[in-house]
Write a protein that holds these residues in place. Structure first.
Motif, short mmCIF file in Angstrom:
data_model
loop_
_atom_site.label_atom_id
_atom_site.label_comp_id
_atom_site.label_asym_id
_atom_site.label_seq_id
_atom_site.Cartn_x
_atom_site.Cartn_y
_atom_site.Cartn_z
N MET A 1 0.81 -1.17 0.00
CA MET A 1 0.00 0.00 0.00
C MET A 1 0.87 1.25 0.00
O MET A 1 0.38 2.35 0.07
CB MET A 1 -0.91 -0.03 1.23
N ASN A 2 2.15 1.06 -0.10
CA ASN A 2 3.07 2.18 -0.10
C ASN A 2 3.01 2.91 -1.43
O ASN A 2 3.51 2.43 -2.44
CB ASN A 2 4.48 1.68 0.19
N ARG A 3 2.37 4.08 -1.43
CA ARG A 3 2.27 4.88 -2.64
C ARG A 3 3.57 5.60 -2.89
O ARG A 3 4.25 6.03 -1.97
CB ARG A 3 1.15 5.91 -2.50
N ARG A 4 3.88 5.76 -4.15
CA ARG A 4 5.10 6.46 -4.55
C ARG A 4 4.89 7.96 -4.38
O ARG A 4 3.81 8.48 -4.63
CB ARG A 4 5.39 6.12 -6.01
N PHE A 5 5.94 8.67 -3.97
CA PHE A 5 5.88 10.11 -3.80
C PHE A 5 5.65 10.75 -5.16
O PHE A 5 6.44 10.54 -6.09
CB PHE A 5 7.19 10.61 -3.16
N PRO A 6 4.58 11.52 -5.33
CA PRO A 6 4.24 12.04 -6.65
C PRO A 6 5.26 13.03 -7.22
O PRO A 6 5.35 13.20 -8.43
CB PRO A 6 2.89 12.75 -6.45
N LEU A 7 6.05 13.66 -6.37
CA LEU A 7 7.03 14.64 -6.84
C LEU A 7 8.46 14.07 -6.83
O LEU A 7 9.43 14.82 -6.79
CB LEU A 7 6.96 15.90 -5.97
N ALA A 8 8.57 12.75 -6.89
CA ALA A 8 9.90 12.12 -6.81
C ALA A 8 10.79 12.55 -7.97
O ALA A 8 11.99 12.78 -7.79
CB ALA A 8 9.76 10.60 -6.78
N GLY A 9 10.23 12.66 -9.16
CA GLY A 9 11.02 13.08 -10.32
C GLY A 9 11.55 14.50 -10.15
O GLY A 9 12.72 14.78 -10.45
N LEU A 10 10.71 15.38 -9.67
CA LEU A 10 11.14 16.76 -9.44
C LEU A 10 12.19 16.82 -8.34
O LEU A 10 13.17 17.58 -8.43
CB LEU A 10 9.93 17.64 -9.06
N LEU A 107 8.37 17.74 1.91
CA LEU A 107 7.13 17.18 1.37
C LEU A 107 7.22 15.66 1.26
O LEU A 107 6.25 14.95 1.54
CB LEU A 107 6.84 17.78 -0.01
N GLU A 108 8.39 15.17 0.85
CA GLU A 108 8.57 13.72 0.73
C GLU A 108 8.47 13.05 2.10
O GLU A 108 7.83 12.01 2.25
CB GLU A 108 9.91 13.40 0.09
N ALA A 109 9.08 13.66 3.11
CA ALA A 109 9.02 13.10 4.46
C ALA A 109 7.58 13.09 4.96
O ALA A 109 7.12 12.11 5.55
CB ALA A 109 9.91 13.89 5.41
N ARG A 110 6.85 14.16 4.69
CA ARG A 110 5.44 14.23 5.10
C ARG A 110 4.63 13.16 4.38
O ARG A 110 3.78 12.49 4.99
CB ARG A 110 4.91 15.63 4.78
N HIS A 111 4.89 12.98 3.08
CA HIS A 111 4.18 11.96 2.30
C HIS A 111 4.47 10.58 2.87
O HIS A 111 3.56 9.75 3.01
CB HIS A 111 4.61 12.03 0.84
N THR A 112 5.72 10.32 3.20
CA THR A 112 6.11 9.02 3.75
C THR A 112 5.41 8.77 5.08
O THR A 112 4.89 7.67 5.33
CB THR A 112 7.64 8.95 3.93
N MET A 113 5.36 9.80 5.94
CA MET A 113 4.68 9.65 7.22
C MET A 113 3.19 9.39 7.02
O MET A 113 2.61 8.53 7.68
CB MET A 113 4.88 10.91 8.07
N ASP A 114 2.56 10.12 6.09
CA ASP A 114 1.14 9.92 5.82
C ASP A 114 0.88 8.52 5.26
O ASP A 114 -0.10 7.86 5.63
CB ASP A 114 0.62 10.99 4.85
N ALA A 115 1.75 8.07 4.34
CA ALA A 115 1.58 6.74 3.76
C ALA A 115 1.76 5.66 4.82
O ALA A 115 1.00 4.68 4.86
CB ALA A 115 2.57 6.54 2.61
N ASP A 116 2.74 5.84 5.70
CA ASP A 116 2.95 4.87 6.78
C ASP A 116 1.75 4.85 7.73
O ASP A 116 1.31 3.78 8.17
CB ASP A 116 4.22 5.20 7.56
N ALA A 117 1.22 6.03 8.04
CA ALA A 117 0.05 6.10 8.92
C ALA A 117 -1.15 5.43 8.28
O ALA A 117 -1.91 4.71 8.94
CB ALA A 117 -0.26 7.55 9.26
N ALA A 118 -1.35 5.64 6.98
CA ALA A 118 -2.47 5.01 6.27
C ALA A 118 -2.30 3.49 6.26
O ALA A 118 -3.28 2.75 6.44
CB ALA A 118 -2.57 5.55 4.86
#
Length: 151
Positions: A1-10, A107-118
């Motif tokens: 369920m680990n979604r990829r960070f949408p801004l990883a390319g940027l 933003l990536e760290a926040r996304h990772t925390m949100d994905a882990d929480a989900a």
């Protein structure tokens, strides 16, 4: 369920820009160090020109050498000033690149925390469902069940 960070390319692009800015700063600093050593060598060489000469041709040669050395030192000083300005500009570019990268890293760290929480929440829901559907065991014997015999 680990979604990829949408801004990883940027983020990768920003990190590359930061690395390029750091490399440019390193290159300019290396040029500045080389220029400083050449300038020091020219100063040492200018200091070795004798000031006490007795013939007029030697006096003219010494005067020409001093003028040449003074001109060379002035050129080195101008080049050093331009290189220092480049180094300062490169330092500012590196700071700006780092600032752009840091925003995306946050933003990536926040996304990772949100994905882990989900993911943890989904796992907890599965465990809650399993627990709520499991049969309940009590310590009292059921009616009609045979009792255990002690030896």
């Amino acid at each position: 369920m680990n979604r990829r960070f949408p801004l990883a390319g940027l983020l990768r692009l920003r990190r590359l820009e930061q690395d390029q800015a750091a490399a440019h700063l390193g290159s300019v600093n290396a040029q500045l160090r080389a220029l400083d050593s050449r300038q020091d060598a020219a100063r040492d060489q200018a200091g070795q020109i004798p000031s006490d000469v007795d013939s007029s041709s030697a006096l003219l040669a010494v005067a020409a050498a001093r003028a040449s050395s003074a001109s060379l030192l002035a050129d080195f000083e101008a080049l050093a000033a331009a290189t220092r300005a480049q180094a300062q500009q490169a330092q500012q570019e590196l700071g700006a690149a780092r600032a752009r990268t840091m925003g995306l890293e946050k933003l990536e760290a926040r996304h990772t925390m949100d994905a882990d929480a989900a993911e943890l929440a989904a796992e907890q829901r599965v465990l809650d469902d399993l627990f709520s559907s499991a049969p309940r065991f009590s310590s009292a014997p059921r009616a009609g069940a045979p009792e255990a015999v002690s030896p």
